[in-house]
Design an enzyme around this catalytic site. Sequence first.
Site, PDB file in Angstrom:
ATOM      1  N   HIS A 178      -1.194   0.564  -9.900  1.00 37.46           N
ATOM      2  CA  HIS A 178      -1.951  -0.290  -8.977  1.00 37.46           C
ATOM      3  C   HIS A 178      -2.645  -1.438  -9.734  1.00 37.46           C
ATOM      4  O   HIS A 178      -3.868  -1.584  -9.699  1.00 37.46           O
ATOM      5  CB  HIS A 178      -2.987   0.533  -8.185  1.00 37.46           C
ATOM      6  CG  HIS A 178      -3.431  -0.173  -6.928  1.00 37.46           C
ATOM      7  ND1 HIS A 178      -3.731   0.481  -5.759  1.00 37.46           N
ATOM      8  CD2 HIS A 178      -3.626  -1.495  -6.657  1.00 37.46           C
ATOM      9  CE1 HIS A 178      -4.091  -0.395  -4.835  1.00 37.46           C
ATOM     10  NE2 HIS A 178      -4.042  -1.601  -5.362  1.00 37.46           N
ATOM     11  N   ARG A 192       0.843  -1.199   0.000  1.00 36.32           N
ATOM     12  CA  ARG A 192       0.000   0.000   0.000  1.00 36.32           C
ATOM     13  C   ARG A 192       0.880   1.253   0.000  1.00 36.32           C
ATOM     14  O   ARG A 192       1.962   1.263   0.607  1.00 36.32           O
ATOM     15  CB  ARG A 192      -0.898   0.037   1.241  1.00 36.32           C
ATOM     16  CG  ARG A 192      -2.134  -0.810   1.126  1.00 36.32           C
ATOM     17  CD  ARG A 192      -3.140  -0.260   0.110  1.00 36.32           C
ATOM     18  NE  ARG A 192      -4.333  -1.088  -0.006  1.00 36.32           N
ATOM     19  CZ  ARG A 192      -4.485  -2.085  -0.890  1.00 36.32           C
ATOM     20  NH1 ARG A 192      -3.531  -2.395  -1.742  1.00 36.32           N
ATOM     21  NH2 ARG A 192      -5.622  -2.755  -0.943  1.00 36.32           N
TER      22      ARG A 192
HETATM   23  P1  NDP Z   1      -2.700 -11.659   4.274  1.00 33.36           P
HETATM   24  O1  NDP Z   1      -3.495 -11.111   5.396  1.00 33.36           O
HETATM   25  O2  NDP Z   1      -2.985 -13.028   3.799  1.00 33.36           O
HETATM   26  O3  NDP Z   1      -1.132 -11.607   4.637  1.00 33.36           O
HETATM   27  C1  NDP Z   1      -0.565 -10.519   5.283  1.00 33.36           C
HETATM   28  C2  NDP Z   1       0.860 -10.866   5.704  1.00 33.36           C
HETATM   29  O4  NDP Z   1       1.466  -9.697   6.269  1.00 33.36           O
HETATM   30  C3  NDP Z   1       0.903 -11.947   6.784  1.00 33.36           C
HETATM   31  O5  NDP Z   1       2.033 -12.776   6.576  1.00 33.36           O
HETATM   32  C4  NDP Z   1       1.073 -11.121   8.058  1.00 33.36           C
HETATM   33  O6  NDP Z   1       1.709 -11.785   9.134  1.00 33.36           O
HETATM   34  C5  NDP Z   1       1.975 -10.023   7.550  1.00 33.36           C
HETATM   35  N1  NDP Z   1       1.927  -8.851   8.442  1.00 33.36           N
HETATM   36  C6  NDP Z   1       0.890  -8.055   8.775  1.00 33.36           C
HETATM   37  N2  NDP Z   1       1.245  -7.095   9.606  1.00 33.36           N
HETATM   38  C7  NDP Z   1       2.562  -7.258   9.834  1.00 33.36           C
HETATM   39  C8  NDP Z   1       3.526  -6.587  10.632  1.00 33.36           C
HETATM   40  N3  NDP Z   1       3.203  -5.531  11.379  1.00 33.36           N
HETATM   41  N4  NDP Z   1       4.795  -7.047  10.627  1.00 33.36           N
HETATM   42  C9  NDP Z   1       5.136  -8.134   9.890  1.00 33.36           C
HETATM   43  N5  NDP Z   1       4.272  -8.821   9.101  1.00 33.36           N
HETATM   44  C10 NDP Z   1       3.002  -8.382   9.090  1.00 33.36           C
HETATM   45  O7  NDP Z   1      -2.842 -10.602   3.078  1.00 33.36           O
HETATM   46  P2  NDP Z   1      -2.717 -10.867   1.501  1.00 33.36           P
HETATM   47  O8  NDP Z   1      -1.472 -11.621   1.257  1.00 33.36           O
HETATM   48  O9  NDP Z   1      -3.981 -11.417   0.962  1.00 33.36           O
HETATM   49  O10 NDP Z   1      -2.584  -9.358   0.971  1.00 33.36           O
HETATM   50  C11 NDP Z   1      -1.510  -8.551   1.400  1.00 33.36           C
HETATM   51  C12 NDP Z   1      -1.655  -7.136   0.876  1.00 33.36           C
HETATM   52  O11 NDP Z   1      -1.315  -7.058  -0.507  1.00 33.36           O
HETATM   53  C13 NDP Z   1      -3.042  -6.517   0.926  1.00 33.36           C
HETATM   54  O12 NDP Z   1      -3.378  -6.102   2.222  1.00 33.36           O
HETATM   55  C14 NDP Z   1      -2.896  -5.343  -0.017  1.00 33.36           C
HETATM   56  O13 NDP Z   1      -2.409  -4.230   0.680  1.00 33.36           O
HETATM   57  C15 NDP Z   1      -1.838  -5.835  -1.018  1.00 33.36           C
HETATM   58  N6  NDP Z   1      -2.420  -6.097  -2.351  1.00 33.36           N
HETATM   59  C16 NDP Z   1      -1.985  -5.327  -3.404  1.00 33.36           C
HETATM   60  C17 NDP Z   1      -2.475  -5.553  -4.657  1.00 33.36           C
HETATM   61  C18 NDP Z   1      -1.964  -4.760  -5.807  1.00 33.36           C
HETATM   62  O14 NDP Z   1      -2.462  -4.944  -6.934  1.00 33.36           O
HETATM   63  N7  NDP Z   1      -0.991  -3.904  -5.626  1.00 33.36           N
HETATM   64  C19 NDP Z   1      -3.464  -6.600  -4.939  1.00 33.36           C
HETATM   65  C20 NDP Z   1      -3.850  -7.335  -3.765  1.00 33.36           C
HETATM   66  C21 NDP Z   1      -3.347  -7.075  -2.525  1.00 33.36           C
HETATM   67  P3  NDP Z   1       1.045 -13.105   9.790  1.00 33.36           P
HETATM   68  O15 NDP Z   1       1.285 -14.177   8.742  1.00 33.36           O
HETATM   69  O16 NDP Z   1       1.828 -13.327  11.006  1.00 33.36           O
HETATM   70  O17 NDP Z   1      -0.405 -12.800   9.998  1.00 33.36           O
HETATM   71  C1  OXD Z   2      -6.252  -5.362  -3.323  1.00 31.30           C
HETATM   72  C2  OXD Z   2      -5.722  -4.412  -4.291  1.00 31.30           C
HETATM   73  O1  OXD Z   2      -6.136  -5.125  -2.118  1.00 31.30           O
HETATM   74  O2  OXD Z   2      -6.067  -4.522  -5.490  1.00 31.30           O
HETATM   75  O3  OXD Z   2      -6.800  -6.404  -3.745  1.00 31.30           O
HETATM   76  O4  OXD Z   2      -4.930  -3.551  -3.933  1.00 31.30           O
END
Ligand code: NDP
Ligand code: OXD
Length: 309
Positions: free
Chosen positions: A272, A224
């Site tokens: 994005h 993000r």
């Molecule tokens: P998940 O919730 O499945 O995974 C999040 C990961 O981040 C987990 O491993 C979690 O740790 C880790 N995490 C969260 N907070 C912290 C922290 N403070 N310190 C260390 N690790 C942390 O999310 P997704 O994989 O489904 O999606 C991740 C992000 O990708 C979305 O929130 C979005 O922002 C971004 N995204 C971007 C897109 C784009 O097109 N640019 C498309 C889709 C998503 P733990 O495993 O311990 O819970």
């Molecule tokens: C998502 C994104 O969060 O597209 O899926 O950023």
Amino acid sequence: MPVLLFRSPSDPATQWARALHDAMPDLEVRIWPDIGDPAEIDYALIWAAPDRMLHDLPNLRVIFSLGAGVDHLLGDAAPATVPIVRMVDPALAEGMVEYVLYQVLRHHRGMHHYEARQRRSEWRAHGQTRPGERTVGVLGVGELGGRCARQLAALGFRVAGYSRTRRDLPGVSSYAGDDEFSAFLARSEMLVCLLPLTPATTDLLGADCFRQLPRGAVLIHAGRGAQLCEPDLLAALDAGRLDHAVVDVFREEPLPADHPFWSHPRISVTPHVASLTNPVTGAERVVRGIHRDLAGDPLEQVVDRERGY
Ligand code: NDP
Ligand code: OXD
């Protein structure tokens, strides 16, 4: 007949309405702003709701996020009593794997340097490093980052994954929590960010982080925008701390036309699009959630508001 309200400024509403209808013919889909009687809305499928919009739907049962990230629905954006379900879909993960692997391989093979040299008609080769000699660090190894990390390991890269809690992924060294952040960064010759936006991850990609990476590291940021301190990135590139950055998400989207990232020779900008939610598979996920709700079964992929993702 259950009623779902669809609202997104960027996703194709008619395609989504068709896909939802195909997946659940007795679901009535209303497309914002034609919502009819707000009291009839049972479900909302949302990307970036206007202020208070979700508070004005008195019988809302579930909010489905069109994206995996739910920062757009937290804070005051949605009533605290209505569960939020985020998008978890294999097609979304496949798209992210493609994006991340493409960017890692591009930089691993130095294609960004060859592209610049072609513009100068410069015939100059550099050496070739084996994947096993390079470490890719993946920040966030959940649904998306975890899939990327596993695929990178399958290609032979050394892979380090960073998460809040310890994760056990084949071929991936796990680093967890604040205490292990520095050790994780120190190995990450390429740093991929797929973290959700929370107070803990806001501004995480800043000078302090860049200083701890191996000199000449590459950043691939698809988490993000608010996780990246943009002036710190420019300073790290200028100082040679970072070699290149690929940035897909920004503090302000669309990225303003006069933003310095557009013309920076060592920043690649994508709008994005690292992975887009697919209407057909996405609608199937939403309909599965609606069926669970109607049957009284526990919902899947419910956001933990305390944790923030
Ligand atoms: P998940 O919730 O499945 O995974 C999040 C990961 O981040 C987990 O491993 C979690 O740790 C880790 N995490 C969260 N907070 C912290 C922290 N403070 N310190 C260390 N690790 C942390 O999310 P997704 O994989 O489904 O999606 C991740 C992000 O990708 C979305 O929130 C979005 O922002 C971004 N995204 C971007 C897109 C784009 O097109 N640019 C498309 C889709 C998503 P733990 O495993 O311990 O819970
Ligand atoms: C998502 C994104 O969060 O597209 O899926 O950023």
